[in-house]
Design a protein around this motif. Structure first.
Motif, PDB file in Angstrom:
ATOM      1  N   CYS A  72     -11.267  18.458  -5.097  1.00  0.00           N
ATOM      2  CA  CYS A  72     -11.006  19.279  -3.835  1.00  0.00           C
ATOM      3  C   CYS A  72     -12.255  19.716  -2.753  1.00  0.00           C
ATOM      4  O   CYS A  72     -12.043  20.820  -2.379  1.00  0.00           O
ATOM      5  CB  CYS A  72     -10.086  20.694  -4.438  1.00  0.00           C
ATOM      6  SG  CYS A  72     -11.389  21.677  -5.351  1.00  0.00           S
ATOM      7  N   LEU A  73     -13.250  18.945  -2.834  1.00  0.00           N
ATOM      8  CA  LEU A  73     -14.404  19.394  -2.366  1.00  0.00           C
ATOM      9  C   LEU A  73     -14.322  19.433  -0.591  1.00  0.00           C
ATOM     10  O   LEU A  73     -13.543  18.342  -0.226  1.00  0.00           O
ATOM     11  CB  LEU A  73     -15.436  18.508  -2.308  1.00  0.00           C
ATOM     12  CG  LEU A  73     -16.104  18.796  -3.877  1.00  0.00           C
ATOM     13  CD1 LEU A  73     -17.200  17.614  -4.136  1.00  0.00           C
ATOM     14  CD2 LEU A  73     -16.926  19.901  -4.069  1.00  0.00           C
ATOM     15  N   VAL A  74     -14.328  20.690  -0.063  1.00  0.00           N
ATOM     16  CA  VAL A  74     -14.356  20.402   1.384  1.00  0.00           C
ATOM     17  C   VAL A  74     -15.413  21.220   2.060  1.00  0.00           C
ATOM     18  O   VAL A  74     -16.459  21.413   1.384  1.00  0.00           O
ATOM     19  CB  VAL A  74     -13.079  21.439   1.929  1.00  0.00           C
ATOM     20  CG1 VAL A  74     -11.826  21.011   1.496  1.00  0.00           C
ATOM     21  CG2 VAL A  74     -13.397  22.813   1.255  1.00  0.00           C
ATOM     22  N   TRP A  75     -15.940  21.074   3.334  1.00  0.00           N
ATOM     23  CA  TRP A  75     -16.990  21.470   3.820  1.00  0.00           C
ATOM     24  C   TRP A  75     -16.741  22.728   4.524  1.00  0.00           C
ATOM     25  O   TRP A  75     -15.668  23.010   5.299  1.00  0.00           O
ATOM     26  CB  TRP A  75     -17.752  20.574   4.943  1.00  0.00           C
ATOM     27  CG  TRP A  75     -18.001  19.378   4.325  1.00  0.00           C
ATOM     28  CD1 TRP A  75     -17.414  18.173   4.333  1.00  0.00           C
ATOM     29  CD2 TRP A  75     -19.202  19.034   4.216  1.00  0.00           C
ATOM     30  NE1 TRP A  75     -18.194  17.325   3.788  1.00  0.00           N
ATOM     31  CE2 TRP A  75     -19.641  17.748   3.723  1.00  0.00           C
ATOM     32  CE3 TRP A  75     -20.438  19.897   4.081  1.00  0.00           C
ATOM     33  CZ2 TRP A  75     -20.572  17.024   3.221  1.00  0.00           C
ATOM     34  CZ3 TRP A  75     -21.795  19.260   3.597  1.00  0.00           C
ATOM     35  CH2 TRP A  75     -21.777  17.893   3.161  1.00  0.00           C
ATOM     36  N   VAL A  76     -17.561  23.897   4.476  1.00  0.00           N
ATOM     37  CA  VAL A  76     -17.349  25.080   4.958  1.00  0.00           C
ATOM     38  C   VAL A  76     -18.631  25.454   5.809  1.00  0.00           C
ATOM     39  O   VAL A  76     -19.844  25.512   5.182  1.00  0.00           O
ATOM     40  CB  VAL A  76     -17.063  26.284   4.087  1.00  0.00           C
ATOM     41  CG1 VAL A  76     -17.175  27.753   4.631  1.00  0.00           C
ATOM     42  CG2 VAL A  76     -16.047  25.855   3.312  1.00  0.00           C
ATOM     43  N   GLU A  77     -18.653  26.021   7.157  1.00  0.00           N
ATOM     44  CA  GLU A  77     -19.648  25.994   7.868  1.00  0.00           C
ATOM     45  C   GLU A  77     -20.722  27.195   7.393  1.00  0.00           C
ATOM     46  O   GLU A  77     -20.244  28.325   6.751  1.00  0.00           O
ATOM     47  CB  GLU A  77     -19.336  26.427   9.253  1.00  0.00           C
ATOM     48  CG  GLU A  77     -20.433  26.766  10.295  1.00  0.00           C
ATOM     49  CD  GLU A  77     -19.907  26.881  11.582  1.00  0.00           C
ATOM     50  OE1 GLU A  77     -20.211  27.727  12.167  1.00  0.00           O
ATOM     51  OE2 GLU A  77     -19.307  25.952  12.294  1.00  0.00           O
ATOM     52  N   GLY A  78     -21.744  26.889   7.031  1.00  0.00           N
ATOM     53  CA  GLY A  78     -22.464  28.114   6.500  1.00  0.00           C
ATOM     54  C   GLY A  78     -22.766  27.904   5.006  1.00  0.00           C
ATOM     55  O   GLY A  78     -23.638  28.541   4.213  1.00  0.00           O
ATOM     56  N   GLU A 110     -12.112  33.693   3.413  1.00  0.00           N
ATOM     57  CA  GLU A 110     -12.765  34.730   3.866  1.00  0.00           C
ATOM     58  C   GLU A 110     -12.526  34.878   5.660  1.00  0.00           C
ATOM     59  O   GLU A 110     -12.475  33.443   6.072  1.00  0.00           O
ATOM     60  CB  GLU A 110     -14.631  34.638   3.886  1.00  0.00           C
ATOM     61  CG  GLU A 110     -15.033  34.704   2.480  1.00  0.00           C
ATOM     62  CD  GLU A 110     -14.791  36.117   1.812  1.00  0.00           C
ATOM     63  OE1 GLU A 110     -14.744  37.259   2.670  1.00  0.00           O
ATOM     64  OE2 GLU A 110     -14.598  36.468   0.643  1.00  0.00           O
ATOM     65  N   PRO A 111     -12.416  35.696   6.296  1.00  0.00           N
ATOM     66  CA  PRO A 111     -11.926  35.830   7.493  1.00  0.00           C
ATOM     67  C   PRO A 111     -13.046  35.105   8.541  1.00  0.00           C
ATOM     68  O   PRO A 111     -14.267  35.094   8.393  1.00  0.00           O
ATOM     69  CB  PRO A 111     -12.002  37.156   7.890  1.00  0.00           C
ATOM     70  CG  PRO A 111     -11.872  37.855   6.778  1.00  0.00           C
ATOM     71  CD  PRO A 111     -12.478  37.079   5.578  1.00  0.00           C
ATOM     72  N   GLY A 112     -12.621  34.198   9.273  1.00  0.00           N
ATOM     73  CA  GLY A 112     -13.324  33.438  10.158  1.00  0.00           C
ATOM     74  C   GLY A 112     -13.936  32.069   9.636  1.00  0.00           C
ATOM     75  O   GLY A 112     -14.896  31.371  10.355  1.00  0.00           O
ATOM     76  N   MET A 113     -13.881  31.790   8.410  1.00  0.00           N
ATOM     77  CA  MET A 113     -14.125  30.393   7.909  1.00  0.00           C
ATOM     78  C   MET A 113     -13.839  29.376   8.700  1.00  0.00           C
ATOM     79  O   MET A 113     -12.933  29.102   9.014  1.00  0.00           O
ATOM     80  CB  MET A 113     -13.773  30.224   6.450  1.00  0.00           C
ATOM     81  CG  MET A 113     -14.531  31.073   5.370  1.00  0.00           C
ATOM     82  SD  MET A 113     -14.088  30.510   3.584  1.00  0.00           S
ATOM     83  CE  MET A 113     -15.217  31.088   2.717  1.00  0.00           C
ATOM     84  N   ALA A 114     -14.805  28.499   8.952  1.00  0.00           N
ATOM     85  CA  ALA A 114     -14.603  27.147   9.530  1.00  0.00           C
ATOM     86  C   ALA A 114     -14.617  26.003   8.481  1.00  0.00           C
ATOM     87  O   ALA A 114     -15.702  25.752   8.013  1.00  0.00           O
ATOM     88  CB  ALA A 114     -15.853  26.867  10.480  1.00  0.00           C
ATOM     89  N   VAL A 115     -13.396  25.409   8.117  1.00  0.00           N
ATOM     90  CA  VAL A 115     -13.294  24.471   6.921  1.00  0.00           C
ATOM     91  C   VAL A 115     -12.991  23.311   7.632  1.00  0.00           C
ATOM     92  O   VAL A 115     -12.065  23.022   8.509  1.00  0.00           O
ATOM     93  CB  VAL A 115     -12.193  25.012   5.981  1.00  0.00           C
ATOM     94  CG1 VAL A 115     -12.037  24.171   4.963  1.00  0.00           C
ATOM     95  CG2 VAL A 115     -12.418  26.675   5.713  1.00  0.00           C
ATOM     96  N   ARG A 116     -13.699  22.256   7.102  1.00  0.00           N
ATOM     97  CA  ARG A 116     -13.587  20.664   7.421  1.00  0.00           C
ATOM     98  C   ARG A 116     -13.116  20.285   6.171  1.00  0.00           C
ATOM     99  O   ARG A 116     -13.690  20.258   5.036  1.00  0.00           O
ATOM    100  CB  ARG A 116     -14.522  20.140   8.178  1.00  0.00           C
ATOM    101  CG  ARG A 116     -15.084  20.425   9.403  1.00  0.00           C
ATOM    102  CD  ARG A 116     -16.125  19.605  10.074  1.00  0.00           C
ATOM    103  NE  ARG A 116     -17.290  19.765   9.316  1.00  0.00           N
ATOM    104  CZ  ARG A 116     -17.911  18.833   8.734  1.00  0.00           C
ATOM    105  NH1 ARG A 116     -17.425  17.622   8.751  1.00  0.00           N
ATOM    106  NH2 ARG A 116     -19.165  19.233   8.151  1.00  0.00           N
ATOM    107  N   ARG A 117     -11.955  19.315   6.224  1.00  0.00           N
ATOM    108  CA  ARG A 117     -11.612  18.355   5.090  1.00  0.00           C
ATOM    109  C   ARG A 117     -12.468  17.302   5.075  1.00  0.00           C
ATOM    110  O   ARG A 117     -12.675  16.770   5.993  1.00  0.00           O
ATOM    111  CB  ARG A 117     -10.183  17.975   4.870  1.00  0.00           C
ATOM    112  CG  ARG A 117      -9.167  19.546   5.033  1.00  0.00           C
ATOM    113  CD  ARG A 117      -7.686  18.933   5.068  1.00  0.00           C
ATOM    114  NE  ARG A 117      -7.565  18.690   6.340  1.00  0.00           N
ATOM    115  CZ  ARG A 117      -6.290  18.349   6.882  1.00  0.00           C
ATOM    116  NH1 ARG A 117      -5.196  18.086   6.115  1.00  0.00           N
ATOM    117  NH2 ARG A 117      -5.952  18.079   8.014  1.00  0.00           N
ATOM    118  N   ALA A 118     -13.170  16.942   3.992  1.00  0.00           N
ATOM    119  CA  ALA A 118     -14.190  15.758   4.035  1.00  0.00           C
ATOM    120  C   ALA A 118     -13.265  14.605   3.655  1.00  0.00           C
ATOM    121  O   ALA A 118     -13.219  13.663   4.112  1.00  0.00           O
ATOM    122  CB  ALA A 118     -15.108  16.199   2.812  1.00  0.00           C
TER     123      ALA A 118
END
Length: 90
Positions: free
Chosen positions: A64-70, A82-90
């Motif tokens: 289930c690894l994904v990328w989260v900005e920061g 968390e509010p405002g998370m920017a998530v990218r499915r890898a």
């Protein structure tokens, strides 16, 4: 959508982005729950198995690894939204 909420839907809504698109999930959701309540899959298998929705759901595997900005790559099943998370499915 793969995940359909049957109960406990009164929690506060939390905005985030998934692959650049605005999305919402509920307070207390993990990233995995938030993604599957928003999209029809977590990722596409690089081994030809098609769409994936996570495997163990408890942090023991890497499915289930994904990328989260920061934050970089994180396990979606054990990371709270968390509010405002920017998530990218890898």
């Amino acid at each position: 959508m793969r995940l359909v909420r049957r109960a406990d839907a009164e929690r506060a809504r939390i905005p985030f982005t998934l692959d650049g698109a605005a999305a919402e999930a509920l307070a207390g959701d993990t990233l995995l729950t938030a993604i599957l309540a928003t999209a029809d899959h977590l990722r596409t298998s690089e081994f030809g198995d098609g769409r994936r929705a996570g495997f163990c759901w408890m942090g023991a595997c890497q499915d289930c690894l994904v990328w989260v900005e920061g934050l970089g790559r994180v396990r979606a099943c054990t990371t709270l939204l968390e509010p405002g998370m920017a998530v990218r499915r890898a």
